[in-house]
Design a protein around this motif. Structure first.
Motif, PDB file in Angstrom:
ATOM      1  N   ASP A  78     -10.150  -5.162  -3.388  1.00 31.13           N
ATOM      2  CA  ASP A  78      -9.896  -3.976  -2.571  1.00 31.13           C
ATOM      3  C   ASP A  78      -9.257  -4.395  -1.239  1.00 31.13           C
ATOM      4  O   ASP A  78      -9.038  -5.586  -0.992  1.00 31.13           O
ATOM      5  CB  ASP A  78     -11.182  -3.176  -2.350  1.00 31.13           C
ATOM      6  CG  ASP A  78     -12.281  -3.943  -1.638  1.00 31.13           C
ATOM      7  OD1 ASP A  78     -11.988  -4.933  -0.931  1.00 31.13           O
ATOM      8  OD2 ASP A  78     -13.449  -3.548  -1.769  1.00 31.13           O
ATOM      9  N   GLU A  79      -8.995  -3.416  -0.410  1.00 35.81           N
ATOM     10  CA  GLU A  79      -8.337  -3.673   0.883  1.00 35.81           C
ATOM     11  C   GLU A  79      -9.149  -4.643   1.740  1.00 35.81           C
ATOM     12  O   GLU A  79      -8.576  -5.492   2.430  1.00 35.81           O
ATOM     13  CB  GLU A  79      -8.130  -2.354   1.623  1.00 35.81           C
ATOM     14  CG  GLU A  79      -7.416  -2.501   2.933  1.00 35.81           C
ATOM     15  CD  GLU A  79      -7.124  -1.181   3.618  1.00 35.81           C
ATOM     16  OE1 GLU A  79      -7.147  -1.161   4.868  1.00 35.81           O
ATOM     17  OE2 GLU A  79      -6.861  -0.183   2.922  1.00 35.81           O
ATOM     18  N   HIS A  80     -10.462  -4.531   1.688  1.00 35.54           N
ATOM     19  CA  HIS A  80     -11.321  -5.437   2.457  1.00 35.54           C
ATOM     20  C   HIS A  80     -11.089  -6.888   2.031  1.00 35.54           C
ATOM     21  O   HIS A  80     -10.990  -7.780   2.881  1.00 35.54           O
ATOM     22  CB  HIS A  80     -12.792  -5.050   2.287  1.00 35.54           C
ATOM     23  CG  HIS A  80     -13.739  -6.033   2.897  1.00 35.54           C
ATOM     24  ND1 HIS A  80     -13.949  -6.140   4.256  1.00 35.54           N
ATOM     25  CD2 HIS A  80     -14.499  -6.999   2.331  1.00 35.54           C
ATOM     26  CE1 HIS A  80     -14.803  -7.104   4.501  1.00 35.54           C
ATOM     27  NE2 HIS A  80     -15.159  -7.647   3.351  1.00 35.54           N
ATOM     28  N   ASP A 126      -3.754   0.654  -3.435  1.00 39.07           N
ATOM     29  CA  ASP A 126      -4.281  -0.274  -4.436  1.00 39.07           C
ATOM     30  C   ASP A 126      -3.193  -1.165  -5.026  1.00 39.07           C
ATOM     31  O   ASP A 126      -3.315  -1.665  -6.139  1.00 39.07           O
ATOM     32  CB  ASP A 126      -5.011   0.475  -5.549  1.00 39.07           C
ATOM     33  CG  ASP A 126      -4.108   1.418  -6.331  1.00 39.07           C
ATOM     34  OD1 ASP A 126      -2.934   1.621  -5.935  1.00 39.07           O
ATOM     35  OD2 ASP A 126      -4.577   1.952  -7.349  1.00 39.07           O
ATOM     36  N   PHE A 169      -4.180  -4.077  -7.630  1.00 43.04           N
ATOM     37  CA  PHE A 169      -5.522  -4.544  -7.271  1.00 43.04           C
ATOM     38  C   PHE A 169      -6.431  -4.620  -8.493  1.00 43.04           C
ATOM     39  O   PHE A 169      -7.217  -5.552  -8.645  1.00 43.04           O
ATOM     40  CB  PHE A 169      -6.180  -3.607  -6.254  1.00 43.04           C
ATOM     41  CG  PHE A 169      -5.693  -3.713  -4.836  1.00 43.04           C
ATOM     42  CD1 PHE A 169      -4.589  -4.470  -4.479  1.00 43.04           C
ATOM     43  CD2 PHE A 169      -6.351  -3.028  -3.843  1.00 43.04           C
ATOM     44  CE1 PHE A 169      -4.158  -4.543  -3.164  1.00 43.04           C
ATOM     45  CE2 PHE A 169      -5.939  -3.087  -2.522  1.00 43.04           C
ATOM     46  CZ  PHE A 169      -4.846  -3.849  -2.185  1.00 43.04           C
ATOM     47  N   GLU A 170      -6.358  -3.615  -9.354  1.00 42.87           N
ATOM     48  CA  GLU A 170      -7.277  -3.518 -10.492  1.00 42.87           C
ATOM     49  C   GLU A 170      -7.104  -4.655 -11.497  1.00 42.87           C
ATOM     50  O   GLU A 170      -7.985  -4.881 -12.326  1.00 42.87           O
ATOM     51  CB  GLU A 170      -7.111  -2.181 -11.205  1.00 42.87           C
ATOM     52  CG  GLU A 170      -5.758  -2.035 -11.877  1.00 42.87           C
ATOM     53  CD  GLU A 170      -5.489  -0.648 -12.405  1.00 42.87           C
ATOM     54  OE1 GLU A 170      -4.664  -0.530 -13.335  1.00 42.87           O
ATOM     55  OE2 GLU A 170      -6.071   0.318 -11.885  1.00 42.87           O
TER      56      GLU A 170
END
Length: 112
Positions: A3-5, A43, A82-83
């Motif tokens: 994720d972005e974090h 994402d 991202f996924e």
């Protein structure tokens, strides 16, 4: 899935990296040279490749993970979902992009 974090944490752990908005989204720079950006979708990550041949190779080999759009035609930039990646692969991809954009001396010090 990342994720972005995760992107922010890993990118900012690389030497002399700063976060600065790019096209209204989080962008990561080394010595003020963009090396990664989260796209508007939130994402998808934009990363630098060595050249268009490498980009094409990534997209052809793993289209579920890597893709491009006409906007990036002619540029050594690849899009990453991202996924489709984990933290280890994200770390490798961000570091590779950082290496391409960082000054040679900084890369040498990093490898030191």
């Amino acid at each position: 899935m990342v994720d972005e974090h995760d992107v922010r944490r890993i990118a900012l752990s690389l030497p002399e990296t700063t976060e600065k908005s790019s096209y209204g989204t989080p962008g990561f720079r080394v010595k003020d040279r963009l090396f990664a950006r989260i796209r508007e979708e939130g994402d998808v990550l934009v990363l630098f490749c060595a050249d268009e041949g490498e980009k094409r190779g990534l997209v052809d080999a793993e289209p579920h993970k890597f893709f491009t759009t006409p906007h990036y035609d002619g540029y050594p930039l690849v899009l990453v979902r991202f996924e489709a990646i984990d933290v280890a692969e994200l770390t490798e991809l961000l570091t590779d992009s950082w290496r391409l954009r960082a000054p040679k001396r900084l890369v040498s010090d990093f490898d030191g």
